[in-house]
Design an enzyme around this catalytic site. Structure first.
Site, PDB file in Angstrom:
ATOM      1  N   ASP A 187     -48.522  27.525  50.257  1.00 49.51           N
ATOM      2  CA  ASP A 187     -49.516  27.264  49.218  1.00 49.51           C
ATOM      3  C   ASP A 187     -49.281  25.867  48.672  1.00 49.51           C
ATOM      4  O   ASP A 187     -48.394  25.139  49.146  1.00 49.51           O
ATOM      5  CB  ASP A 187     -49.449  28.313  48.105  1.00 49.51           C
ATOM      6  CG  ASP A 187     -50.830  28.622  47.532  1.00 49.51           C
ATOM      7  OD1 ASP A 187     -51.452  27.699  46.978  1.00 49.51           O
ATOM      8  OD2 ASP A 187     -51.289  29.769  47.652  1.00 49.51           O
ATOM      9  N   HIS A 275     -55.569  25.433  49.469  1.00 51.06           N
ATOM     10  CA  HIS A 275     -54.181  25.743  49.111  1.00 51.06           C
ATOM     11  C   HIS A 275     -53.192  25.075  50.071  1.00 51.06           C
ATOM     12  O   HIS A 275     -52.182  25.663  50.450  1.00 51.06           O
ATOM     13  CB  HIS A 275     -53.957  27.259  49.092  1.00 51.06           C
ATOM     14  CG  HIS A 275     -54.674  27.973  47.993  1.00 51.06           C
ATOM     15  ND1 HIS A 275     -54.198  28.014  46.700  1.00 51.06           N
ATOM     16  CD2 HIS A 275     -55.849  28.651  47.980  1.00 51.06           C
ATOM     17  CE1 HIS A 275     -55.048  28.704  45.946  1.00 51.06           C
ATOM     18  NE2 HIS A 275     -56.055  29.081  46.700  1.00 51.06           N
ATOM     19  N   GLU A 335     -60.724  30.166  47.790  1.00 49.01           N
ATOM     20  CA  GLU A 335     -60.666  29.160  46.729  1.00 49.01           C
ATOM     21  C   GLU A 335     -60.625  27.734  47.285  1.00 49.01           C
ATOM     22  O   GLU A 335     -59.726  26.951  46.990  1.00 49.01           O
ATOM     23  CB  GLU A 335     -59.454  29.423  45.832  1.00 49.01           C
ATOM     24  CG  GLU A 335     -59.529  30.770  45.132  1.00 49.01           C
ATOM     25  CD  GLU A 335     -58.323  31.068  44.261  1.00 49.01           C
ATOM     26  OE1 GLU A 335     -58.457  31.824  43.284  1.00 49.01           O
ATOM     27  OE2 GLU A 335     -57.221  30.559  44.566  1.00 49.01           O
TER      28      GLU A 335
END
Length: 749
Positions: A187, A275, A335
């Site tokens: 991440d 990410h 995301e």
């Protein structure tokens, strides 16, 4: 060899709490008597099969008795037999038969045998001290799982966890019959798995100076040592204090082998295209912008328009494919801030060439291309439910997490995709637990009601996710996961609803968890209210949720500990004061610190109002507010509601609501109100703040009391939704009654 008659326990609809089994088996028949396991007992195998399972069973018995049993091929009495049963076809199904003379575990193969051993393990004595022998009850069990995918997830990127903890976690997953461990390995905050072709991913990307998540944890550690940054993952390099760590491929092979012996698949997640800051910072060519930074919500992703990006991704996954035997590989896909793609001339050219109209379609282009690469290497791609946007192939597996997009798993299942349910509410175990958390997990139904029987078969199971932004230690991870995990275990294996029996069995499992040195969350102290009021005096009388729990309290605001005053009898309270209360188990496991406010109040006089009508006023403000106390401006709309719910018309991503009117209180007394909010809210009655549940957080219940006279009492409730799904619920109780919904007949305006 076997008893000829059994007393039928009526399937799993009426589990026998005397058998402390979680998850409860599908079919149980109880008998009389017991089988004694001692040093003379043997483990019997047929033709050398199940040697791995026999070794694991022997290790469990060694922990109980300090002695290993002889493993033999002889079929005798006083033995534990592990045998193949051709009539059992489900690879995880098993039968367990305990008579006075022998124990037989039968299954199709080693997976089922091992599941039966874990059931046997839960029938063994829970104490940690070795014994010379122990007895197991006569019982006949036939068992198999309701769902194929029974998973737990652990984020090792935001905060790092040791190899020893991963192995211990796997042992606990095995105990509760989970078969998948989803490891979130990469991440923005850290890259945790060695990739030999790109050494800077771990040489540099696995380490960081303390960030804002660490700062929050450090602040919280002042009141709770479980939030202190784990020193075993801190180094000093070039004069800088760095936090992090990574797993070498050799270390991960060892963990994978450990999991395989326990018949658990490890599912690696290499999160992309978003990410990816930990990678882009060290290989800047990966992004369209030549680097990565935080945007309004997320970081700059890798660029799906350059062949060098796909070369990097394929090289990384080549090493992941070789390392992890699992046929499932998670690519993330959530995301993604696509701003840099829209600004890139390279992406504009690719979109024109491929007929791609939007950057969302460009994300689908990346995911679909990577899925083909996965499939070419015999792997199946899993992605978070954002991969549904603008189309995916029906062969990709979807992991549903966005509770505020309820149509996502329905769309996926109807498209033919296999779906794993992981909705944030209630299956994000990094969300703070409260007194309703276990109930909510136990009553979670993985299958959406909108699916027909054939479509429902595409819901293959569920898992709980534990994101580690606010979990810097192994102790804190234990606290967040246990005992919630036990409710999910029963939901996914047994798939029945007998909550009272489950709670009775869970009461017995606390001693098992304590013996296993699990830092579980101590059950909530029943009946305690955070904000208490009284007119003359009241009493703090705590009912201990666990035997042997010792209670300590302070009155001066200091943090209670074992040197504080012990609460051994009801405490009389006749003045306004603040009490901090703590429970500690015999092994030293600490409960939450209860912040108990006591306020001496007069009974609030009722208001005088004419021509009142049914329902509360509700004003709607479609905008983002950090706190409900900051709701300002002119409402976009006003409604009358007959219960405290969010109106269907409140569809903005973020909004505020202001409820106002009266409660028509039926009798004079002390009332307790329970306010559940996601995100925040403040409840005032008679001009008094009753519940302050302010802030941006997941669905948490907070409570408070108010002294009211019969009649119309003004009520004001301010509520905010910050984006990502809302929850709002208001209950009440009086004189110790069970919490109930506020009746619509009480609501006036």
């Amino acid at each position: 060899m076997f008893l000829t008659s059994w007393s039928a326990d009526l399937h799993a609809q009426q589990p026998d709490a005397k058998l402390p089994l979680i998850p409860y088996p599908q079919e149980v028949q109880t008998g009389t008597g017991s089988f004694k396991v001692s040093g003379s007992t043997t483990i019997s195998l047929t033709a050398g099969k199940f040697a791995n399972e026999a070794a694991l069973l022997n290790n469990l018995i060694l922990q109980k008795t300090d002695k290993s049993l002889k493993v033999t091929s002889a079929s005798t009495t006083n033995t534990i037999k592990l045998v193949t049963d051709a009539a059992i076809t489900n690879p995880e199904a098993y039968s367990l038969t305990i008579t006075r003379q022998a124990i037989v575990i039968a299954a199709k193969d080693g997976t089922g045998i091992f599941r039966g051993i874990e059931t046997l393990r839960q029938l063994m004595p829970f104490g940690s001290a070795p014994v010379a022998s122990f007895s197991l009850p006569v019982v006949k069990i036939s068992d198999k799982p309701a769902y194929e995918w029974r998973g737990m997830h652990l984020d090792v990127s935001r905060h790092f966890f040791s190899i020893a903890y991963l192995k211990r976690y796997l042992d606990l997953l095995a105990l509760y019959k989970f078969n998948k461990l989803h490891l979130h390995l990469t991440d923005d905050q850290g890259w945790r798995i060695e990739i030999k072709k790109y050494p800077k991913l771990t040489q540099l990307g696995a380490w960081r100076t303390f960030n804002n998540q660490d700062s929050v944890c450090i602040e919280k550690s002042k009141n709770n040592p479980d939030f202190a940054i784990d020193p075993q993952h801190i180094i000093v390099k070039n004069g800088k204090k760095l936090y992090g760590g990574f797993y070498t491929q050799a270390q991960m092979k060892d963990v994978i082998a450990y999991a395989a012996k326990r018949h658990i698949d490890i599912i690696p997640e290499i999160d992309m295209p978003g990410h990816m800051m930990a990678a882009i910072n060290n290989y800047p060519f990966l992004s369209c912008a030549g680097g990565s930074k935080w945007g309004e919500l997320f970081t700059t992703p890798i660029c799906p328009c350059n062949e060098s990006t796909f070369e990097f991704a394929q090289n990384v996954f080549d090493e992941i494919f070789a390392l992890f035997p699992s046929k499932y590989i998670h690519i993330g896909g959530d995301e993604v801030d696509r701003t840099s793609w829209g600004e890139s001339e390279t992406c504009k050219a690719l979109m024109a060439k491929e007929g791609i109209k939007t950057t969302a379609e460009l994300q689908s282009y990346f995911i679909n291309r990577m899925e083909k690469y996965f499939n070419k290497h015999g792997k199946k791609l899993i992605g978070w439910d954002e991969i549904l946007e603008d189309g995916i192939s029906p062969t990709a597996m979807v992991m549903y997490w966005r509770s505020w997009v309820p149509n996502a798993p329905i769309k996926a299942a109807k498209n033919g995709n296999k779906v794993i349910m992981t909705p944030g509410n209630p299956l994000y175990f990094d969300n703070e637990p409260d007194q309703n958390s276990i109930y909510n997990v136990y009553h979670f139904n993985p299958v959406p009601s909108q699916l027909n029987a054939q479509e429902a078969q595409n819901i293959i199971g569920a898992q709980a996710n534990t994101w580690s932004e606010r979990i810097p230690t192994e102790n804190r991870a234990d606290y967040m996961i246990f005992p919630r995990i036990t409710a999910l275990a029963e939901r996914l294996w047994t798939n029945t609803q007998d909550y009272d029996s489950y709670l009775a069995r869970l009461d017995k499992h606390y001693s098992l968890l304590e013996a296993l040195k699990v830092n579980f969350r101590v059950p909530d102290f029943p009946g305690l209210v955070q904000n208490n009021v009284f007119t003359e005096s009241t009493t703090l009388d705590v009912k201990k949720p666990l035997p042997g729990l010792k209670l300590y309290y302070t009155l001066d605001g200091s943090l209670p500990n074992q040197k504080s005053t012990q609460l051994t009898a009801p405490l009389n309270i006749n003045r306004t004061q603040h009490i901090r209360l703590l429970g500690i188990t015999p092994s030293g496991i600490r409960s939450d610190v209860y912040e108990l406010n006591y306020d001496k109040q007069t009974l609030a006089e009722p208001a005088t109002a004419n021509n009142v009508a049914a329902g509360l006023n509700c004003s709607y403000y479609p905008a983002f507010f950090k706190k409900s106390s900051l709701i300002t401006g002119t409402p976009a709309a006003q409604y009358v509601v007959n219960s405290v719910i969010v109106p269907a018309e409140a569809t903005a991503p973020s909004f505020g609501l202001k409820y106002s009117g009266y409660l028509d209180v039926p009798s004079t007394g002390i009332y307790t109100f329970y306010l559940t909010c996601d995100d925040g809210g403040i409840l005032k009655i008679a001009g008094r703040t009753v519940v302050d549940n302010e802030g941006m957080h997941s669905a948490i219940e907070k409570d408070g009391q108010v002294a009211l006279k019969q009649g119309l009492q003004p009520i004001a409730l301010d509520f905010i939704e910050g984006g990502g799904g809302f929850a709002l619920k208001l209950k009440y109780s009086k004189d110790g009654s069970a919490p109930a919904d506020v009746p619509s007949s009480w609501l006036k305006h």
